[in-house]
Design a protein around this motif. Sequence first.
Motif, PDB file in Angstrom:
ATOM      1  N   LEU A 109      14.152  71.482  45.417  1.00  0.00           N
ATOM      2  CA  LEU A 109      13.289  70.362  45.039  1.00  0.00           C
ATOM      3  C   LEU A 109      13.435  70.053  43.556  1.00  0.00           C
ATOM      4  CD1 LEU A 109       9.994  71.266  46.958  1.00  0.00           C
ATOM      5  CD2 LEU A 109      11.882  69.810  47.709  1.00  0.00           C
ATOM      6  N   ALA A 110      13.490  71.091  42.726  1.00  0.00           N
ATOM      7  CA  ALA A 110      13.571  70.883  41.277  1.00  0.00           C
ATOM      8  C   ALA A 110      14.905  70.267  40.879  1.00  0.00           C
ATOM      9  CB  ALA A 110      13.352  72.202  40.549  1.00  0.00           C
ATOM     10  N   VAL A 111      15.990  70.712  41.499  1.00  0.00           N
ATOM     11  CA  VAL A 111      17.281  70.146  41.116  1.00  0.00           C
ATOM     12  C   VAL A 111      17.379  68.691  41.565  1.00  0.00           C
ATOM     13  CG1 VAL A 111      18.623  70.850  43.171  1.00  0.00           C
ATOM     14  CG2 VAL A 111      19.766  70.607  40.968  1.00  0.00           C
ATOM     15  N   ARG A 112      16.746  68.348  42.686  1.00  0.00           N
ATOM     16  CA  ARG A 112      16.732  66.941  43.105  1.00  0.00           C
ATOM     17  C   ARG A 112      15.911  66.100  42.134  1.00  0.00           C
ATOM     18  NH1 ARG A 112      16.522  68.560  48.821  1.00  0.00           N
ATOM     19  NH2 ARG A 112      14.263  68.321  48.807  1.00  0.00           N
ATOM     20  N   ALA A 113      14.773  66.624  41.699  1.00  0.00           N
ATOM     21  CA  ALA A 113      13.947  65.880  40.748  1.00  0.00           C
ATOM     22  C   ALA A 113      14.693  65.675  39.439  1.00  0.00           C
ATOM     23  CB  ALA A 113      12.630  66.618  40.509  1.00  0.00           C
ATOM     24  N   ALA A 114      15.391  66.711  38.967  1.00  0.00           N
ATOM     25  CA  ALA A 114      16.169  66.580  37.744  1.00  0.00           C
ATOM     26  C   ALA A 114      17.267  65.529  37.912  1.00  0.00           C
ATOM     27  CB  ALA A 114      16.780  67.927  37.365  1.00  0.00           C
ATOM     28  N   LEU A 354       5.532  72.256  39.635  1.00  0.00           N
ATOM     29  CA  LEU A 354       5.864  72.623  41.010  1.00  0.00           C
ATOM     30  C   LEU A 354       4.625  73.054  41.771  1.00  0.00           C
ATOM     31  CD1 LEU A 354       9.081  74.860  41.073  1.00  0.00           C
ATOM     32  CD2 LEU A 354       8.653  72.871  42.515  1.00  0.00           C
ATOM     33  N   ALA A 355       3.816  73.898  41.149  1.00  0.00           N
ATOM     34  CA  ALA A 355       2.625  74.431  41.809  1.00  0.00           C
ATOM     35  C   ALA A 355       1.634  73.339  42.145  1.00  0.00           C
ATOM     36  CB  ALA A 355       1.959  75.477  40.913  1.00  0.00           C
ATOM     37  N   VAL A 356       1.653  72.270  41.364  1.00  0.00           N
ATOM     38  CA  VAL A 356       0.705  71.170  41.578  1.00  0.00           C
ATOM     39  C   VAL A 356       1.199  70.189  42.625  1.00  0.00           C
ATOM     40  CG1 VAL A 356      -0.303  69.134  40.449  1.00  0.00           C
ATOM     41  CG2 VAL A 356      -0.318  71.363  39.292  1.00  0.00           C
ATOM     42  N   GLY A 357       2.508  69.907  42.626  1.00  0.00           N
ATOM     43  CA  GLY A 357       2.974  68.849  43.518  1.00  0.00           C
ATOM     44  C   GLY A 357       4.393  68.949  44.006  1.00  0.00           C
ATOM     45  N   GLY A 358       5.008  70.134  43.991  1.00  0.00           N
ATOM     46  CA  GLY A 358       6.362  70.268  44.508  1.00  0.00           C
ATOM     47  C   GLY A 358       7.337  69.369  43.759  1.00  0.00           C
ATOM     48  N   GLU A 359       8.234  68.737  44.490  1.00  0.00           N
ATOM     49  CA  GLU A 359       9.238  67.874  43.867  1.00  0.00           C
ATOM     50  C   GLU A 359       8.588  66.743  43.081  1.00  0.00           C
ATOM     51  OE1 GLU A 359      13.056  65.032  45.071  1.00  0.00           O
ATOM     52  OE2 GLU A 359      12.196  66.394  46.561  1.00  0.00           O
ATOM     53  N   ALA A 360       7.519  66.160  43.638  1.00  0.00           N
ATOM     54  CA  ALA A 360       6.819  65.076  42.939  1.00  0.00           C
ATOM     55  C   ALA A 360       6.235  65.570  41.627  1.00  0.00           C
ATOM     56  CB  ALA A 360       5.715  64.507  43.827  1.00  0.00           C
ATOM     57  N   GLY A 361       5.770  66.815  41.601  1.00  0.00           N
ATOM     58  CA  GLY A 361       5.242  67.378  40.363  1.00  0.00           C
ATOM     59  C   GLY A 361       6.313  67.505  39.303  1.00  0.00           C
ATOM     60  N   VAL A 362       7.502  67.979  39.700  1.00  0.00           N
ATOM     61  CA  VAL A 362       8.601  68.121  38.737  1.00  0.00           C
ATOM     62  C   VAL A 362       9.026  66.752  38.223  1.00  0.00           C
ATOM     63  CG1 VAL A 362      10.925  69.007  38.355  1.00  0.00           C
ATOM     64  CG2 VAL A 362       9.360  70.247  39.852  1.00  0.00           C
ATOM     65  N   ALA A 363       9.122  65.782  39.124  1.00  0.00           N
ATOM     66  CA  ALA A 363       9.455  64.421  38.697  1.00  0.00           C
ATOM     67  C   ALA A 363       8.422  63.906  37.693  1.00  0.00           C
ATOM     68  CB  ALA A 363       9.519  63.497  39.913  1.00  0.00           C
ATOM     69  N   HIS A 364       7.163  64.233  37.948  1.00  0.00           N
ATOM     70  CA  HIS A 364       6.092  63.761  37.070  1.00  0.00           C
ATOM     71  C   HIS A 364       6.173  64.397  35.686  1.00  0.00           C
ATOM     72  CE1 HIS A 364       2.182  62.162  35.962  1.00  0.00           C
ATOM     73  NE2 HIS A 364       1.789  63.379  35.628  1.00  0.00           N
TER      74      HIS A 364
END
Length: 403
Positions: A109-114, A354-364
């Motif tokens: 999820l994080a690498v996709r957000a990045a 991440l803990a707050v919103g997964g991929e959407a959290g990282v994007a945010h």
Amino acid sequence: MSASNHPDARPALAPRLRREAISVPALRLMARRALPRPVFDFSDGGAEDEQTLRRNEAAFGRYAFLPRPLDGAAVRDQSCRLFGMDLSMPVMIGPTGLAGLFWPGAEQLAVRAANNAGTAYCASHGSVCTLEDIAATGAPNRLMQVFIYRDRGFTRELAERAAAAGYKALVLTIDNQLHGKRDRDLRNGFTIPPRFGAADTLAMATKIPWLLRMRRELPTLTFGNYRREGQPSDIASLAARMHDMFDPAMTWADVDDLRRIWKGPLILKGVLHPAEAAEAVARGLDGVVVSNHGGRQLDHSVSSIEALPAVVEAVDSRIPVLLDGGIRRGTDVVKALALGASACFIARPYLWALAVGGEAGVAHVLELFRDEIDRAMGLLGVSALSQLSPNMLANVAPIGPIA
């Protein structure tokens, strides 16, 4: 444009969460509420008295801006090019082990957000999934963290796997050869996977969303890159084995050996002393990261931002200098770049997101950094990152928090 990069395919943080998640400090508080205490403290804590942890953040306050708004900056450009990667912003996601404790499938999820944000992601050696799983997302701008192991063959193996999987650079981390003493984890009885005492179990009533997300993940949690056929693959067994794998006897000769094995950019992470930075240049490395491991290793070390100017002077523009540690605002990034860094890694901020919103959290959280950097550049009168310089900063006495 592929489906994964199409703006409509990007998950958005729920409006309720987005209204609260106005900054990295706000995301930290949200993560503290969302996570069991041992898990939150694993991300939040540092070594021993946490002097370096606190110093990393506080030391940014030693620098104050000297704006020149009449220079004009109607349009600001944050783009930069590093190690063959074109990035839309000077913030990358740094390597953090066990991200999968914070959200299922965290690394992918994080690498996709990045990727969607136009920046890069550095995979941790201690990722829950394998480096090949991360590569399978198709995100092109990926770096891979490695260490010097007692078994030099395993160092070579990880480098070869990273090359086969198309990683753009290796990040050789040198400040984890002995495991730091992290008092919070010891007080909490933190284990991998986490086990919760009676008090923690009672408190779990407020962590139901995390429990529901993780109920299938925790029993099978593992360190993907360390699994071996015919050997125990549970995370407790792997964690015990990993502690004995790092080699405190490593030397520059081992760095030279890795330089011969790995043909792409090789970056040295964990550099605080200018002499070490100069030696990295002399031995043909392609970049250094000024870092004290987020204050999680040797307590009472100098902060990253305090060490940065001397390292920049020693490198003398011959290779890029990156920085991590204590970055909580876009203004922190701008100060680091003004002092000579080319870009920064973030770690804790993206774990909290991440803990707050997964991929959407990282994007945010990446969006927060982008907006804050842009605002700072505009108010400074800067149109491009190359215009940032030390003469835009004044050395001042840091102030304490507002009561």
